[in-house]
Design an enzyme around this catalytic site. Structure first.
Site, PDB file in Angstrom:
ATOM      1  N   PRO A 519       3.932  -5.483  -2.798  1.00  0.00           N
ATOM      2  CA  PRO A 519       4.269  -6.394  -3.894  1.00  0.00           C
ATOM      3  C   PRO A 519       4.930  -5.666  -5.062  1.00  0.00           C
ATOM      4  O   PRO A 519       4.710  -4.476  -5.287  1.00  0.00           O
ATOM      5  CB  PRO A 519       2.907  -6.961  -4.302  1.00  0.00           C
ATOM      6  CG  PRO A 519       1.924  -5.912  -3.902  1.00  0.00           C
ATOM      7  CD  PRO A 519       2.474  -5.295  -2.658  1.00  0.00           C
ATOM      8  N   ASP A 630      19.607   0.558   4.316  1.00  0.00           N
ATOM      9  CA  ASP A 630      19.042  -0.791   4.192  1.00  0.00           C
ATOM     10  C   ASP A 630      19.735  -1.553   3.073  1.00  0.00           C
ATOM     11  O   ASP A 630      19.102  -2.219   2.261  1.00  0.00           O
ATOM     12  CB  ASP A 630      17.530  -0.721   3.935  1.00  0.00           C
ATOM     13  CG  ASP A 630      16.850  -2.076   4.180  1.00  0.00           C
ATOM     14  OD1 ASP A 630      17.400  -2.884   4.942  1.00  0.00           O
ATOM     15  OD2 ASP A 630      15.783  -2.320   3.585  1.00  0.00           O
TER      16      ASP A 630
END
Length: 824
Positions: A519, A630
């Site tokens: 998170p 990525d």
């Protein structure tokens, strides 16, 4: 004078048999043939065919001065495509398009009028503007086309140099290749709308000279622009247009602004006494006009030797280099900032303001309010007025290093630069400082024992949670250095209680999202600085290796298009602390039907070029070659001005020396962005990031995701769809409907073209990021793209389930594991 004459005249030879019909118009029934000309009503300008060299067969259509002895070409229609014979013809069509044709009626140039009129004509005005209009309508607002919107290497009085944001027109100068070759050269002079607008002289994609921002009277870096009886100057900055222009007060004066083939911007005036063109002003004018010569926080003063020095209270980053007159490392504050303890501002006067591309401005607030806003934001480095007229007004804030500062003197401006509070004291406080220093010495002696005990406990506590030796210094993360590393990574350590306090104990209300790492929370430090806190989840598919990798990759990287890593925490948990990006990530806007309307084309193009510059830094300009692996819309964060910053380096790969490629048995990344050679064979290089960038470009232009894209006519993904449209000349169909008003069609289609070059099947065919940056900034021809990767049509029944994102899947063909990562 000979060299000046060679530049000024752009020597062309008009054949002696040229005739004039003493008219200023071209009609449907009366085209203009080679050997004839039209002349403006006042006799100032003439339009016709010419050759730049004696006995040359190359023919061009241009406009030149008629009344002066040494004429100068001020506009050329076909500068990149010469005609090799004298049978050229300029004609007006029934559709109100002015078209230049050569033998056998082959069109080589045409205007782009979007509507037709009953009686179209082309008229050469006495201002030097060639316009297409209805013969009975003289209203400039109704012109179908005008040469003023498409300057070559020269602008005349009245030409708007800059952007029409409604029509999508960018008016800029581009040099010729040489005095005998009028085709496009390497130098451009154009308006940059990023931040507070200013003008740049560029050599391809590299800035050479910067005008500085407009301050209400003149450009900050152009002290020669002063009120005079010959010229008036104007700079307009509105949501509809951004431009600079000059006008003549005396119509008997002939003046033009020209960009030479060797990269010098010159204002030339006709001298009646000398019967020649003379230079009124040059840019660059001296060595201090060289962009960024003294780098960050350095100041250039042409009266000094050497010309570069550091601003007061700043010192060289590399003293040895500065002593050798190598100023490329710039300067740094003598005392580092400490936002939590409180900073202040120091006034500097008589300067050309720093580069404003990474700035924010508001014309409606005063300087006092400006100071308050800057003081509250720890990322704000300086502030100033936008307008110096009267007592000054407006607010201009800088959010990056201050670059390209020059001492100008009385014509310069004031700027207030952020300083540590200890740098703001005066001599009158000397006694007080001595007393405070003595007290501090006593205090240090009293708490020394306690400090040593705390450090021992911290060592013991860190050793329980981290494999390897951990130093107790506040600037060391030696535990992150792998065996064989030549140097440790230095990064501030945050205590866990500080992070807990900043995030309200990781409150759900503070949560921004969740990705493969874990998170992410918004936090606010005691001093008011906003931060983003990335907390490693116990269930995360990424672990200590990715944590260490992200720190190693980004800790020492400094680029305006990379997110800044502020520090980390290793007490009980693994946490990374970043600068806070108030506008979240690119996917938050680009793929949302309502929010993407906030990203007009200028902002989207700013994002595309910013990502490109960030990747170029990673691949080529940083100390080591770094492949991100990525790159996707989720990992492009947007700052307060919607400028992009590449984030999430947990999967990045660092190369040293000449190493630029590798292979792996564990291919990591995200479906829709990874290249074919990486997904199938585990082979990766910088061309993997290039492929991902190409996907991003097409997604930004279209507002559609590559993965999951569907079309009723075929089963291709977004890449295949874009390629099909490109081959059929239907690129505009790919453009997001929200861009219909703001887009500059040529720039959008060029971006699509570059995107398709980046996603070609073979990595050898894809351009490098340095080439990509050049192609996005230039206007030259581009190679035709080959078939993109994953072009074969998909069997949709076998498409990976989107819900599988975040899980590992094995490829049965080659023992590669492809790790899919959730969006952040």
């Amino acid at each position: 004078m000979k060299s000046l004459h060679k530049f000024c005249c752009f020597c062309f030879l008009l054949p002696p048999f040229i005739l004039s019909d003493a008219t200023d118009t071209i009609t449907v029934n009366e085209p203009l043939a080679d050997g004839k000309t039209i002349i403006s009503s006042g006799g100032t300008f003439e339009l016709g065919f010419f050759s730049p060299v004696v006995n040359s067969r190359s023919r061009y259509l241009g406009i030149w001065y008629k009344k002066v002895a040494k004429s100068a070409v001020v506009w050329i229609a076909n500068r990149d495509v010469a005609m090799n014979d004298t049978d050229g013809l300029l004609k007006m069509t029934d559709q109100a398009k002015l078209t230049l044709v050569k033998s056998r009626d082959t069109a080589i140039w045409s205007t782009n009028a979007t509507r037709s009129v009953r009686n179209p004509v082309a008229q050469l005005l006495d201002s030097g503007n060639l316009v297409v209009k209805d013969a009975a309508d003289d209203n400039p607002e109704n012109y179908l086309w005008q040469s003023y919107d498409y300057p070559t290497d020269t602008i005349l009085p009245g030409v708007k140099l800059g952007l029409d944001l409604v029509k999508g027109i960018d008016r800029y100068l581009q040099s010729s290749k040489s005095s005998i070759d009028p085709s496009r050269g390497d130098f451009l002079y154009r308006t940059d709308p990023n931040g507070f607008p200013q003008q740049f002289l560029m050599n391809n994609s590299l800035p050479q000279f910067r005008s500085g921002p407009w301050n209400g009277l003149r450009f900050s870096g152009s002290p020669g622009l002063k009120p005079n009886p010959v010229y008036t100057y104007e700079f307009v900055n509105t949501p509809k247009e951004i431009y600079y222009k000059f006008d003549l007060i005396n119509s008997s004066v002939y003046s033009r602004l020209t960009l030479s083939s060797f990269g010098v911007l010159q204002r030339l005036n006709w001298n009646y006494r000398a019967q020649d063109w003379t230079v009124y002003v040059n840019a660059p004018a001296d060595n201090c006009d060289t962009y960024g010569l003294c780098d960050a926080y350095g100041i250039c003063n042409i009266a000094n030797s050497p010309v570069c020095s550091c601003l007061d209270r700043f010192v060289p980053q590399s003293p040895n280099d500065w002593n050798a007159t190598d100023w490329s490392s710039g300067c740094q504050r003598r005392t580092p900032l400490d936002c939590q303890k409180g900073d202040g501002f120091l006034k500097y006067t008589g300067l050309k303001l720093p580069d404003t591309r990474w700035s924010w401005y508001n014309d409606s607030i005063n300087l006092k309010e400006c100071e308050k806003i800057c003081l509250k934001n720890c990322s704000c480095m300086a502030y100033s007025n936008t307008d110096v007229r009267g007592k000054g007004s407006g607010c201009l804030l800088w959010f990056d290093d201050l670059i390209d500062i020059t001492m100008i003197g009385d014509s310069g401006q004031d700027i207030y630069i952020r300083m540590a509070s200890s740098e703001l004291g005066t001599g009158s406080n000397k006694a007080k400082k001595i007393g405070i220093s003595l007290c501090l010495v006593v205090l240090v002696l009293l708490v020394l024992g306690l400090t040593l005990n705390v450090q021992k406990k911290r060592k013991r506590r860190q050793a329980e949670h981290v494999s390897g030796e951990a130093s107790t210094g506040t600037r060391s993360t030696q535990y992150l250095a792998e065996e064989g590393d030549k140097e440790d990574v230095e990064l501030p350590l945050f205590e866990l209680k500080t992070i807990i306090q900043a995030t309200d104990n990781f409150s759900r209300d503070k949560k921004l999202g969740e990705g493969g790492f874990g998170p992410v929370y918004k936090g606010t430090l005691v001093g008011g600085q906003e931060i983003a806190v990335k907390r490693l989840s116990q269930n995360s598919i990424q672990g200590l290796d990715e944590f260490k990798n992200e720190v190693k990759c980004i800790a020492k990287l400094q680029h305006r298009n990379l997110v800044k890593l502020l520090g980390c925490c290793i007490q009980e948990e693994k946490i990374l602390i970043y600068e806070f990006m108030p506008n979240k990530s690119l996917d938050f806007f680009i793929f949302d039907h309502d929010r993407r309307r906030f990203l007009d084309w200028p902002k989207r193009f700013q994002i595309i070029t910013g990502i490109a510059r960030g990747l170029l830094y990673l691949h080529q300009d940083s100390r080591l070659t770094i492949i991100h692996r990525d790159l996707k819309a989720d990992n492009i964060l947007l700052d307060i001005d919607l400028k992009p910053k590449i984030s999430d380096f947990g999967l990045a790969r660092i190369f040293g020396g000449t190493e630029t490629e590798a292979s792996t048995k564990r291919a990591v990344g995200t479906y829709g962005y990874i290249s074919p050679e990486y997904a199938v064979d585990g082979y990766f290089s910088t061309k993997l990031d290039v492929f991902s960038f190409g996907v991003l470009v097409l997604e930004i232009v279209s507002g559609k995701k590559n993965r999951g894209f569907s079309h009723p006519d075929h089963h291709h993904n977004l890449l295949g769809h874009a390629w099909l449209l490109y081959k059929e000349g239907r690129c505009p169909e790919l453009i997001d409907a929200h861009l219909s008003v703001s887009c500059h069609l040529y720039e959008v289609i060029r971006s699509i073209h570059v995107g398709l070059l980046c996603v070609q099947q073979s990595p050898d065919d894809r351009p490098s990021m340095s080439s990509v940056v050049f192609m996005l900034a230039g206007d030259g021809s581009l190679p035709f793209p080959k078939e993109p990767g994953y072009f074969t049509e998909r069997n949709l029944s076998f498409e990976p389930d989107k819900s599988s994102s975040g899980k590992k899947e094995n490829s049965s063909g080659n023992a590669l594991s492809i790790t899919l990562l959730d969006a952040r």
